[in-house]
Motif scaffolding. Structure first.
Motif, PDB file in Angstrom:
ATOM      1  N   PHE A  48     -69.148 -71.519  23.916  1.00  0.00           N
ATOM      2  CA  PHE A  48     -68.062 -70.557  23.725  1.00  0.00           C
ATOM      3  C   PHE A  48     -67.861 -69.788  25.027  1.00  0.00           C
ATOM      4  O   PHE A  48     -68.804 -69.250  25.601  1.00  0.00           O
ATOM      5  CB  PHE A  48     -68.382 -69.583  22.598  1.00  0.00           C
ATOM      6  CG  PHE A  48     -68.010 -70.087  21.233  1.00  0.00           C
ATOM      7  CD1 PHE A  48     -66.692 -70.072  20.818  1.00  0.00           C
ATOM      8  CD2 PHE A  48     -68.977 -70.592  20.387  1.00  0.00           C
ATOM      9  CE1 PHE A  48     -66.340 -70.545  19.563  1.00  0.00           C
ATOM     10  CE2 PHE A  48     -68.642 -71.067  19.132  1.00  0.00           C
ATOM     11  CZ  PHE A  48     -67.318 -71.045  18.715  1.00  0.00           C
ATOM     12  N   ASP A  92     -65.213 -74.287  23.402  1.00  0.00           N
ATOM     13  CA  ASP A  92     -64.269 -73.540  22.575  1.00  0.00           C
ATOM     14  C   ASP A  92     -64.075 -72.150  23.170  1.00  0.00           C
ATOM     15  O   ASP A  92     -64.853 -71.703  24.015  1.00  0.00           O
ATOM     16  CB  ASP A  92     -64.773 -73.437  21.140  1.00  0.00           C
ATOM     17  CG  ASP A  92     -63.636 -73.387  20.135  1.00  0.00           C
ATOM     18  OD1 ASP A  92     -62.527 -72.975  20.512  1.00  0.00           O
ATOM     19  OD2 ASP A  92     -63.859 -73.749  18.963  1.00  0.00           O
ATOM     20  N   GLU A  97     -61.847 -65.630  15.150  1.00  0.00           N
ATOM     21  CA  GLU A  97     -61.499 -66.752  14.278  1.00  0.00           C
ATOM     22  C   GLU A  97     -62.319 -67.993  14.622  1.00  0.00           C
ATOM     23  O   GLU A  97     -62.854 -68.670  13.728  1.00  0.00           O
ATOM     24  CB  GLU A  97     -60.006 -67.070  14.382  1.00  0.00           C
ATOM     25  CG  GLU A  97     -59.090 -66.035  13.761  1.00  0.00           C
ATOM     26  CD  GLU A  97     -58.901 -64.816  14.654  1.00  0.00           C
ATOM     27  OE1 GLU A  97     -59.352 -64.841  15.822  1.00  0.00           O
ATOM     28  OE2 GLU A  97     -58.327 -63.824  14.168  1.00  0.00           O
ATOM     29  N   ARG A  98     -62.421 -68.311  15.920  1.00  0.00           N
ATOM     30  CA  ARG A  98     -63.138 -69.525  16.322  1.00  0.00           C
ATOM     31  C   ARG A  98     -64.644 -69.369  16.088  1.00  0.00           C
ATOM     32  O   ARG A  98     -65.318 -70.315  15.687  1.00  0.00           O
ATOM     33  CB  ARG A  98     -62.867 -69.847  17.798  1.00  0.00           C
ATOM     34  CG  ARG A  98     -61.412 -70.119  18.137  1.00  0.00           C
ATOM     35  CD  ARG A  98     -60.815 -71.241  17.313  1.00  0.00           C
ATOM     36  NE  ARG A  98     -61.534 -72.485  17.505  1.00  0.00           N
ATOM     37  CZ  ARG A  98     -61.413 -73.545  16.733  1.00  0.00           C
ATOM     38  NH1 ARG A  98     -60.623 -73.507  15.669  1.00  0.00           N
ATOM     39  NH2 ARG A  98     -62.095 -74.654  16.986  1.00  0.00           N
ATOM     40  N   ASN A 101     -65.254 -69.794  12.430  1.00  0.00           N
ATOM     41  CA  ASN A 101     -65.197 -71.213  12.080  1.00  0.00           C
ATOM     42  C   ASN A 101     -66.499 -71.916  12.423  1.00  0.00           C
ATOM     43  O   ASN A 101     -67.006 -72.747  11.661  1.00  0.00           O
ATOM     44  CB  ASN A 101     -64.026 -71.871  12.825  1.00  0.00           C
ATOM     45  CG  ASN A 101     -63.878 -73.335  12.527  1.00  0.00           C
ATOM     46  OD1 ASN A 101     -64.421 -74.185  13.239  1.00  0.00           O
ATOM     47  ND2 ASN A 101     -63.127 -73.654  11.482  1.00  0.00           N
ATOM     48  N   HIS A 265     -61.945 -78.089  22.824  1.00  0.00           N
ATOM     49  CA  HIS A 265     -60.888 -77.394  22.098  1.00  0.00           C
ATOM     50  C   HIS A 265     -60.039 -76.551  23.036  1.00  0.00           C
ATOM     51  O   HIS A 265     -59.049 -75.958  22.608  1.00  0.00           O
ATOM     52  CB  HIS A 265     -61.495 -76.503  21.013  1.00  0.00           C
ATOM     53  CG  HIS A 265     -62.139 -77.271  19.910  1.00  0.00           C
ATOM     54  ND1 HIS A 265     -61.482 -78.267  19.231  1.00  0.00           N
ATOM     55  CD2 HIS A 265     -63.381 -77.205  19.366  1.00  0.00           C
ATOM     56  CE1 HIS A 265     -62.287 -78.773  18.306  1.00  0.00           C
ATOM     57  NE2 HIS A 265     -63.442 -78.145  18.371  1.00  0.00           N
ATOM     58  N   GLN A 266     -60.433 -76.476  24.311  1.00  0.00           N
ATOM     59  CA  GLN A 266     -59.644 -75.734  25.294  1.00  0.00           C
ATOM     60  C   GLN A 266     -58.669 -76.653  26.028  1.00  0.00           C
ATOM     61  O   GLN A 266     -57.887 -76.199  26.847  1.00  0.00           O
ATOM     62  CB  GLN A 266     -60.559 -75.088  26.332  1.00  0.00           C
ATOM     63  CG  GLN A 266     -61.629 -74.192  25.733  1.00  0.00           C
ATOM     64  CD  GLN A 266     -62.660 -73.798  26.761  1.00  0.00           C
ATOM     65  OE1 GLN A 266     -62.551 -74.149  27.923  1.00  0.00           O
ATOM     66  NE2 GLN A 266     -63.674 -73.068  26.338  1.00  0.00           N
ATOM     67  N   ARG A 341     -55.929 -72.991  25.347  1.00  0.00           N
ATOM     68  CA  ARG A 341     -56.252 -72.429  24.034  1.00  0.00           C
ATOM     69  C   ARG A 341     -55.419 -73.121  22.960  1.00  0.00           C
ATOM     70  O   ARG A 341     -54.727 -72.495  22.158  1.00  0.00           O
ATOM     71  CB  ARG A 341     -55.999 -70.911  24.043  1.00  0.00           C
ATOM     72  CG  ARG A 341     -57.019 -70.177  24.875  1.00  0.00           C
ATOM     73  CD  ARG A 341     -56.486 -68.900  25.478  1.00  0.00           C
ATOM     74  NE  ARG A 341     -57.524 -68.268  26.295  1.00  0.00           N
ATOM     75  CZ  ARG A 341     -57.833 -68.658  27.532  1.00  0.00           C
ATOM     76  NH1 ARG A 341     -57.183 -69.659  28.103  1.00  0.00           N
ATOM     77  NH2 ARG A 341     -58.799 -68.050  28.208  1.00  0.00           N
ATOM     78  N   ASN A 343     -56.085 -74.693  20.209  1.00  0.00           N
ATOM     79  CA  ASN A 343     -56.334 -74.389  18.800  1.00  0.00           C
ATOM     80  C   ASN A 343     -55.806 -73.022  18.390  1.00  0.00           C
ATOM     81  O   ASN A 343     -55.540 -72.778  17.221  1.00  0.00           O
ATOM     82  CB  ASN A 343     -57.840 -74.444  18.512  1.00  0.00           C
ATOM     83  CG  ASN A 343     -58.332 -75.869  18.385  1.00  0.00           C
ATOM     84  OD1 ASN A 343     -57.534 -76.802  18.468  1.00  0.00           O
ATOM     85  ND2 ASN A 343     -59.617 -76.055  18.188  1.00  0.00           N
ATOM     86  N   ILE A 344     -55.698 -72.109  19.364  1.00  0.00           N
ATOM     87  CA  ILE A 344     -55.237 -70.750  19.060  1.00  0.00           C
ATOM     88  C   ILE A 344     -53.712 -70.683  19.028  1.00  0.00           C
ATOM     89  O   ILE A 344     -53.118 -70.048  18.153  1.00  0.00           O
ATOM     90  CB  ILE A 344     -55.795 -69.763  20.102  1.00  0.00           C
ATOM     91  CG1 ILE A 344     -57.330 -69.741  20.040  1.00  0.00           C
ATOM     92  CG2 ILE A 344     -55.232 -68.359  19.894  1.00  0.00           C
ATOM     93  CD1 ILE A 344     -57.979 -68.954  21.142  1.00  0.00           C
TER      94      ILE A 344
END
Length: 658
Positions: A48, A92, A97-98, A101, A265-266, A341, A343-344
């Motif tokens: 992260f 990520d 939120e992430r 998750n 995920h980035q 970002r 996923n965001i």
């Protein structure tokens, strides 16, 4: 250090209330292993990272220093790729939120957390570029509720030990703390230590062995100040102290060997446009979008302002006070921030399209459409451009997809081109749900007329003094080559050239203190806050010019701290006499030095009001406070009382000085 054979597969030892391990006895070293990995998948390391652009304090927006996460991602990937144990890697962005998750899924026993830190919180992201302070106590409660599967955490942040101890209190058995900041040597130690540490783990080393091997590698790096390096190495910590850390964090999978996975995920989500049928926009292939320059300095607030405007506005116009101010770079950075970002922002923007196109299109239906659209930016558009624009707008209708359209309108300077671009944008706004960023060539963001939607204007100004020097220092070959022995990076250059550098970092953008004769001279030498000029000066400054600038920066600075206007005026009177005396005696260099000191101090006058001004201001506040009390606005009255007390203290200081 001794270790047991790999056949000893006992579970990690429980720790007693004093933190000591119950598994070690008679002075022997026992190797503990995590649970046997009998699945077909590889062990997982989740990374992260948090890179907020700004933070808020007293309703003011302040930039957050940029951390080199791209380098960290590259080093972590390389360190785990060639090990004897195949480890899956997942990157990520750290938002609530992430993180929620991650804890809900309960996947993976190893976590790498990289961000800015504070002794009482971690600086994660709010999802739109601002900092969200995650209190250490809340982090502990969160992990206790859903992170009981975590065996190991690596914390890379300022004040990392506070966060590390929170992870321990939440039940994590092993924590590595590594200080990270925007300081060059500290960041280098952090990245190099993490790389060596994970390389060792990926090759089957015990946690304690990997920590010591990485520590020794950093301590023996050449070309770094050994004293400063030793200070940084001492900040590395393996917690809890005094506990047996002879455990393998990663175990090789015993099932069918599967390819190693790197999940990002980035990663960017770019537009892909097909050439067939009426459905012109698709995800069949990636469209190349422009990327920002390698070195960007002092634009965090501007990038945030564009992102913040996109929350509610359909059209965001970006303009600048003059040419070379960096409009294109800011918008490129906005797009990159969104891409990293995915996923965001996926619910806000399904695809991103940049016009004029940044690449040569393949032959086909849509390439002709796009070519026709792009011609509107020219003084003589292609025939049929209106039909091409209509086709393009129709192609934006794809179910629930939301597009972000970036239009670089700097080329559309003639009235006819501006009118055609404005008509095109109006069609897009009226016919689709697309949001638009328009890059203008001037501060006149209204040159295209009003649009039927909510609009926001973001106007870029020149960089402040500190950011100007930082950008120059990062680009100038003389700094990189260490032509001056005392200056090896942009921060050392700042402390030499900027008076009261720590104050400068916190001051407002106008930074009137730097506009003394000395400040004006240095500011002009390094590009006057205009990024294009700064790049040019940094790349073309001669060795002689650089030496003169350094010598100018080393000149003795006057004391610029005065508690009262009276004390300042007394010192100014003394300097005025020194200037006159030196000039009369024909000591002109000395006269110039005294005059420079006078100019430096004179800037402070506006910060220190005169005695009678303070008295009048106090009386005015007293009247306002009485009115607030009469209107029963007691909260306002309380704030006015605080201001009045502060003024009375300053009045007392002035009376003593008189």
């Amino acid at each position: 250090m001794m270790s047991q054979t790999p056949t000893d597969k006992r579970l990690p030892a429980r720790t007693g209330s004093n933190g000591s391990s119950r598994g070690s006895s008679f002075g022997s070293v026992t190797t503990y292993h995590g649970p046997k990995n009998t699945s077909k998948s590889h062990p997982l390391l989740t990374v992260f990272q948090a890179a907020p652009l700004v933070y808020f304090q007293d309703a003011d927006v302040h930039p957050v220093p940029i951390l080199d996460f791209e380098s960290e991602r590259r080093h972590l990937t390389e360190s785990l790729t060639d090990g004897s144990i195949k480890i899956d890697l997942c990157f990520d962005i750290a938002t609530t939120e992430r993180l929620g998750n991650f804890f809900n899924r309960g996947k993976g026993q190893a976590l790498h957390f990289s961000c800015h830190g504070h002794h009482s919180y971690l600086a994660i992201e709010d999802g739109w570029g601002a900092m969200h302070a995650l209190p250490v106590e809340k982090l502990k409660d969160w992990i206790s509720a859903g992170g009981d599967n975590l065996l190991f955490v690596f914390v890379s942040a300022c004040h990392s030990r506070s966060a590390g101890e929170a992870f321990l209190e939440a039940g994590v058995k092993h924590v590595v703390c590594c200080e990270q900041d925007d300081q060059p040597i500290q960041n280098l130690v952090s990245v190099q230590f993490a790389r060596a540490f994970y390389e060792a783990l990926a090759n089957g080393k015990l946690l304690s062995e990997a920590f010591e091997l990485a520590r020794q590698l950093v301590m023996n790096r050449p070309c770094l100040d050994p004293i400063q390096l030793q200070k940084e190495v001492e900040k590395l910590a393996l917690l809890p102290e005094g506990v047996d850390h002879n455990i393998r964090i990663f175990e090789a999978s015993e099932g069918r060997r599967t390819p190693q996975k790197i999940i990002n995920h980035q990663s960017s989500s770019t537009s892909a446009i097909s050439d067939g049928g009426s459905d012109c926009l698709s995800t069949s292939r990636n469209r190349i979008l422009p990327v920002p320059p390698q070195v960007l300095e002092g634009r965090q607030v501007d990038i945030f302002n564009v992102l913040d405007a996109l929350k509610l506005a359909r059209v965001v116009r970006v303009s600048g006070s003059e040419a070379g101010i960096g409009k294109l770079c800011v918008v490129q950075s906005v797009i990159q921030y969104i891409q990293e970002r995915r996923n965001i922002f996926s619910l806000e923007f399904s695809e991103i399209i940049w016009l004029p196109s940044q690449q040569q299109e393949e032959e086909g239906t849509f390439s002709k459409v796009l070519e026709g659209v792009c011609s509107i930016f020219q003084s003589t558009p292609d025939e049929g451009h209106e039909r091409s624009c209509q086709k393009f707008v129709r192609s934006l209708h794809q179910g629930d997809k939301k597009f972000l359209l970036v239009i670089d309108a700097r080329q559309a300077q003639c009235p006819d081109a501006s009118r055609k671009v404005a008509c095109f944008v109006k069609d897009v706004i009226q016919s689709t749900r697309t949001k638009v960023i328009i890059i203008h060539s001037s501060t006149d963001a209204s040159m295209m007329g009003d649009l039927p939607c909510v609009e926001r204007n973001v106007t870029l100004e020149a960089l402040d003094f500190t950011s100007t020097v930082h950008l120059f220092g990062k680009l100038c070959q003389h700094v990189v080559n260490r032509q001056c022995r005392d200056v090896s990076n942009h921060l050392e250059l700042s402390s030499l050239l900027i008076p009261n550098a720590s104050l400068a970092h916190e001051s407002s953008r106008d930074e009137s203190w730097c506009m003394s004769s000395r400040g004006r001279h240095i500011f002009k030498m390094v590009g006057e806050g205009i990024p294009a000029k700064i790049h040019h000066v940094a790349k073309n400054m001669s060795a002689e010019e650089y030496a003169r600038m350094i010598a100018f920066g080393r000149r003795k600075q006057p004391v610029l701290e005065f508690k009262s206007r009276t004390a300042l005026e007394k010192e100014l009177s003394v300097l005025a006499l020194e200037v006159a005396k030196a000039a009369e005696e024909k000591r002109f260099l000395a006269a110039q030095e005294f005059q420079d000191q006078f100019d430096e101090m004179e800037i402070l006058r506006e910060r220190l009001p005169e005695f009678h001004t303070l008295i009048n201001l106090a009386q005015s506040i007293e009247n306002d406070q009485q009115n607030a009390v009469n209107e029963k606005k007691f909260g306002t009255a309380h704030k006015l009382q605080e201001q009045y007390d502060s003024l009375q203290e300053q009045i007392k200081i002035e009376r003593v000085a008189m």
